[in-house]
Design a protein around this motif. Structure first.
Motif, short mmCIF file in Angstrom:
data_model
loop_
_atom_site.label_atom_id
_atom_site.label_comp_id
_atom_site.label_asym_id
_atom_site.label_seq_id
_atom_site.Cartn_x
_atom_site.Cartn_y
_atom_site.Cartn_z
N SER A 127 -6.39 -12.34 -6.59
CA SER A 127 -6.08 -11.91 -5.21
C SER A 127 -5.82 -10.94 -4.67
CB SER A 127 -5.15 -13.34 -5.19
OG SER A 127 -4.78 -13.74 -3.29
N CYS A 128 -4.71 -9.91 -4.98
CA CYS A 128 -4.84 -8.59 -4.43
C CYS A 128 -5.91 -8.09 -4.57
CB CYS A 128 -4.10 -8.31 -5.64
SG CYS A 128 -3.60 -6.35 -5.33
N ALA A 129 -6.99 -8.51 -5.20
CA ALA A 129 -8.26 -7.38 -4.45
C ALA A 129 -8.91 -7.76 -3.59
CB ALA A 129 -9.24 -7.44 -6.06
N GLY A 130 -8.59 -9.25 -3.06
CA GLY A 130 -9.43 -10.04 -2.00
C GLY A 130 -8.85 -9.68 -1.17
N ALA A 131 -7.43 -9.31 -1.05
CA ALA A 131 -6.91 -9.26 0.54
C ALA A 131 -6.79 -7.35 0.39
CB ALA A 131 -5.32 -8.88 0.16
N LEU A 132 -7.57 -6.61 -0.55
CA LEU A 132 -7.57 -5.33 -0.22
C LEU A 132 -9.05 -5.07 0.61
CD1 LEU A 132 -6.42 -3.20 -3.24
CD2 LEU A 132 -5.61 -3.45 -0.72
N VAL A 133 -9.58 -6.45 0.24
CA VAL A 133 -11.19 -6.55 1.17
C VAL A 133 -11.04 -7.00 2.40
CG1 VAL A 133 -13.68 -8.12 0.73
CG2 VAL A 133 -12.67 -6.49 -1.50
N CYS A 134 -10.42 -7.83 2.23
CA CYS A 134 -10.50 -8.08 3.89
C CYS A 134 -9.87 -7.22 4.55
CB CYS A 134 -9.16 -9.93 3.60
SG CYS A 134 -10.06 -10.96 2.82
N ALA A 135 -8.77 -6.49 4.78
CA ALA A 135 -7.93 -5.51 5.66
C ALA A 135 -8.96 -4.67 5.44
CB ALA A 135 -6.75 -4.86 4.42
N ALA A 136 -10.35 -4.29 4.53
CA ALA A 136 -10.95 -3.05 4.69
C ALA A 136 -12.29 -3.36 5.33
CB ALA A 136 -11.21 -2.40 3.62
N ALA A 137 -13.07 -4.87 5.22
CA ALA A 137 -14.06 -5.32 5.64
C ALA A 137 -14.30 -5.04 6.71
CB ALA A 137 -14.62 -6.98 5.58
N PRO A 138 -15.63 -4.63 7.47
CA PRO A 138 -16.07 -4.00 8.73
C PRO A 138 -16.98 -5.09 9.45
CG PRO A 138 -17.33 -3.39 6.22
CD PRO A 138 -16.37 -4.27 5.81
N ALA A 139 -17.31 -5.96 7.79
CA ALA A 139 -18.14 -7.15 9.16
C ALA A 139 -17.73 -8.60 8.65
CB ALA A 139 -19.85 -6.97 8.35
#
Length: 559
Positions: A94-106
């Motif tokens: 879940s931590c990794a997923g939250a980081l992806v959401c924070a940095a997602a450009p698309a």
């Protein structure tokens, strides 16, 4: 090593500071699960603007769909590899997923991150399974209510904090904070929560897990997104077809697997009734929350027959369900130790029925809405706590993870399906007022009637469940329920066995090379092969036990 006086082996037998710390960690884990679903909705408009899209359904429904996808495989993994270990891994995912959401450009990458972030939603059943392993049955029921409902205290203030944080630092800060909390909770779980000693030997059916989780996610995606994209559009129909095919394939092959993710052969009797009550009750509750958000924005001056805007503080109405959950969960857990979880499950459905019926008046009167949304919160807390307690009571100690995961799946299914049905009712009964399309009073009252019908059916099923689950005395365990190590875990309706006679030194319980168990002064060799009132007694003749007495129930059979 000297053991703590408040613990029996690895179980808490009374309330103590260590248990309080463990409960606090697990409450924060569940709070993270709550925020993974609800907090992004507060900044939904900001996310839509950032990604330049109108596909709100993908942003709002993805976490709940992820919970339904992750729950089965996490449940099986927890039973095999240990609940604490799997919970820690889940929090890191879940931590990794939250980081992806924070940095997602698309948008597509953001949705992928949400599917990982939503693993925290499935973690709720792991907190319940851990607390049941860590506590004696009578304490465990109350502790489950605290763990499942305690996060509602933080949810009372969560929306205000999230809104202020997003306004100052952008919506990405919400996911960065979520990642930090997930990492901190993973460390807290590792440090404070003991690993469950109960496990099963086996392996994970990866193919079955992918078929079940993917099938559920695809079908629920079709239900969630069909209204926005069109029920007969190519995309939604492809999701429905793929999901139905995956679920059909999983169902056909699971009965031939020696170690399936979910054994459909165990889905019968009281467990099926429990899951049906949960899916109907929690689904109806979630649909009523959706309706409250709709009618709360409609002013009474439109004379539609409903509307709460300008009558009072809407923040109060939105906060009260969380307050009701906070009270209803622990109270249901405490009452379950006296009357059984089946009775508290029926009481939760009855409260939901009363609260939903009251909303016929509450959609137009602020005072009535304040009272009845609180009643609905009480119902939700009682249903969740009692659902977990009842499911746990029907499973052996080494299958707690898998069975508890089914409750999470039912909550996801109920929320998606009942929300869809309610929205479809509103869309079919719109009216034009002053040149704009509005929901009609007929649609709003029909919406309430649908939720009321779901609660009534839940009451009927809960009463039937109570008739098959006696208030007191032993509960029949599931097939293959005998746990290893002589522990009868996960059965809060077990009789209160007590030791009679003086404690003897090790070895005094053995006679002539055979273990003996005395029940109502009947000496029986080899207690591992005796079933009393449907409970398989396992290894009760260990050297440190002498004589065990219990309720005056007749001996049913010896093998």
């Amino acid at each position: 090593m000297r053991r703590r006086r408040h613990c029996r082996g690895r179980q808490h037998t009374r309330w103590n500071p260590l248990l309080a710390g463990q409960l606090a960690v697990l409450i924060l884990v569940n709070f993270m699960a709550d925020t993974a679903i609800g907090a992004p909705l507060v900044v939904l408009s900001d996310m839509l603007d950032h990604f330049d899209t109108d596909q709100a359904a993908w942003l709002s429904a993805s976490a709940m769909l992820a919970g339904a996808m992750w729950a089965p495989v996490l449940g099986k993994s927890a039973d095999i590899h240990g609940k604490r270990k799997v919970l820690g891994v889940t929090l890191l995912i879940s931590c990794a997923g939250a980081l992806v959401c924070a940095a997602a450009p698309a948008l597509w990458l953001f949705v992928a991150g949400r599917m990982l972030h939503g693993a925290a939603v499935a973690a709720m059943f792991l907190t319940v399974a851990l607390i049941r392993d860590a506590c004696a049955p009578r304490i465990a029921m109350v502790a489950v209510g605290i763990v499942t409902s305690g996060s509602a205290v933080l949810s009372l203030f969560d929306s205000f904090f999230v809104e202020a944080l997003a306004a100052r630092f952008g919506f990405q800060s919400l996911f960065l904070l979520s990642a930090a909390v997930a990492l901190a909770m993973a460390i807290g779980v590792r440090v404070l929560i003991p690993e469950s000693p109960v496990r099963i030997r086996g392996r994970i059916d990866v193919t079955g897990a992918l078929l079940l989780g993917g099938g559920l996610a695809a079908v629920l995606s079709y239900i969630s997104l069909g209204t926005q994209f069109g029920w007969f559009a190519v995309g939604p129909l492809a999701l429905l077809g793929a999901g139905a095919a995956a679920l059909a394939r999983w169902f056909l092959v699971t009965s031939r697997k020696p170690e399936p993710v979910i054994d459909v052969r165990d889905l019968r009797g009281p467990l099926v009734l429990t899951l049906l009550v949960v899916v109907l009750g929690t689904g109806a509750y979630q649909s009523m929350l959706q309706l409250i958000g709709i009618v709360g924005d409609v002013p009474g001056s439109l004379r539609l027959g409903y509307g709460l805007a300008e009558q009072g503080s809407l923040a109060l109405i939105f906060a009260l369900p969380a307050g009701g959950v906070m009270v209803g969960g622990p109270v249901a857990g405490a009452l379950a130790t006296r009357i059984g979880p089946a009775a508290t499950l029926a009481a939760g459905a009855a409260l939901g029925t009363a609260g939903t019926a009251g909303m016929f008046l509450g959609v137009s009167r602020f005072g009535a809405a304040v009272f009845f949304v609180f009643v609905l919160g009480l119902a939700a807390g009682a249903l969740m706590t009692s659902g977990f307690n009842m499911a746990g009571a029907l499973a052996s100690a080494d299958r707690q993870g898998g069975v508890s995961s089914l409750v999470v799946v039912m909550v996801a299914i109920g929320s998606v399906v009942l929300n869809f049905v309610g929205s479809a009712v509103l869309e079919a009964t719109t009216v034009v007022v002053g040149g704009s399309t509005e929901n009609s009073a007929t649609g709003v009252f029909s919406y309430i009637a649908v939720a009321l019908g779901a609660f009534v059916i839940a009451i009927v099923l809960a009463v039937q469940l109570g008739a098959t689950s006696p208030r007191r005395g032993p509960t029949r365990l599931a097939r293959g329920s005998e746990p290893r190590g002589g522990r009868l875990g996960g059965t809060p309706q077990l009789p209160r066995w007590r030791r009679s006679g003086p404690r003897r030194r090790a070895g005094s319980g053995r006679r002539g090379g055979q273990a003996h168990l005395t029940i109502r002064n009947e000496s029986i060799p080899d207690p591992g092969s005796v079933a009393v009132s449907g409970i398989q007694i396992v290894d009760l003749g260990r050297p440190h036990r002498d004589r065990i007495t219990g309720p005056t129930t007749p001996l049913l059979r010896t093998q």
